[in-house]
Enzyme design. Structure first.
Site, PDB file in Angstrom:
ATOM      1  N   GLU A  93      -0.196   6.670  -3.165  1.00  0.00           N
ATOM      2  CA  GLU A  93      -0.177   7.613  -4.283  1.00  0.00           C
ATOM      3  C   GLU A  93      -1.489   8.398  -4.384  1.00  0.00           C
ATOM      4  O   GLU A  93      -2.067   8.564  -5.459  1.00  0.00           O
ATOM      5  CB  GLU A  93       0.132   6.890  -5.606  1.00  0.00           C
ATOM      6  CG  GLU A  93       1.439   6.140  -5.621  1.00  0.00           C
ATOM      7  CD  GLU A  93       2.685   7.020  -5.572  1.00  0.00           C
ATOM      8  OE1 GLU A  93       2.568   8.272  -5.580  1.00  0.00           O
ATOM      9  OE2 GLU A  93       3.790   6.463  -5.519  1.00  0.00           O
ATOM     10  N   GLN A  95      -2.163  11.434  -4.382  1.00  0.00           N
ATOM     11  CA  GLN A  95      -2.165  12.632  -5.232  1.00  0.00           C
ATOM     12  C   GLN A  95      -2.714  12.353  -6.623  1.00  0.00           C
ATOM     13  O   GLN A  95      -3.149  13.259  -7.314  1.00  0.00           O
ATOM     14  CB  GLN A  95      -0.762  13.252  -5.325  1.00  0.00           C
ATOM     15  CG  GLN A  95       0.232  12.493  -6.183  1.00  0.00           C
ATOM     16  CD  GLN A  95       0.924  11.349  -5.457  1.00  0.00           C
ATOM     17  OE1 GLN A  95       0.660  11.079  -4.292  1.00  0.00           O
ATOM     18  NE2 GLN A  95       1.835  10.667  -6.151  1.00  0.00           N
TER      19      GLN A  95
END
Length: 193
Positions: A93, A95
């Site tokens: 994850e 981002q």
């Protein structure tokens, strides 16, 4: 910023990025690569954002319930403190991490670490998501995965948000998101094709 390579022992590191839409198998692929590194008796450390508690507080868990233990962190710079004397670092994850994640990955690679990062390349609006475009630009290897469009069965590159929520950072599952192909995504978004 120039980062001085630390090639003690002649070990060379690199950055791998696994990207794609939701439900494309990014986390599954990350877990697969990390488990293979462990089979090879490499020392592996795994990290995820502390905010990602969808399936488990600590473990990284794919949508089909495959999992691997990880360390939840608030800031990407914590990785440099926690990933000492390792061969492989996994980050899920990406981002959702702060801008320092790019520097952290580069420092690790210069230390001779294999860095494997997974994350969404686009948000629900089809825009580059967080630090992913920057990670993609410094990656040595890139794997783009695709989901299956729930409307037609074609290759899906877009994550359509069904939930009524405007913020870019919104964790969810199949009740909040669905993978769509380009045509069906833009039809749902009400934009001309």
């Amino acid at each position: 910023m120039f980062i001085e390579p630390d090639l003690a022992g002649g070990r060379k590191g690199w950055i791998e990025v696994i990207c794609g839409s939701m439900f494309s198998g990014k986390t599954e692929e990350l877990i697969r690569r990390l488990k293979r590194a462990r089979i090879a008796n490499l020392k592996v450390e795994i990290f995820k954002p502390a905010s990602d508690i969808r399936y488990h507080i600590e473990d990284i868990v794919s949508h089909n319930a495959n999992s691997i233990a990880s360390t939840p962190i608030e800031s990407s710079t914590q990785i440099l403190l926690l990933a000492q004397d390792v061969d492989v670092v996994g980050i899920d994850e990406a981002q959702f991490f702060d801008p320092e994640i790019i520097h952290v990955c580069q420092v690790l690679a210069f230390r001779g670490v294999r860095v494997i990062v997974a994350g969404l390349d686009m948000d629900y609006l089809g825009k580059p998501f967080g630090q992913m475009p920057y990670l993609l630009s410094v990656a040595d290897y890139i794997t783009k995965l695709h989901a299956i469009c729930v409307k037609c069965g074609s290759m899906a590159s877009f994550s359509y948000r069904k939930a009524n929520h405007d913020g870019q950072f919104f964790l969810g599952e199949t009740s909040e998101y669905e993978p769509l192909c380009r045509q069906h995504y833009f039809e749902k978004m009400g934009e001309p094709i």
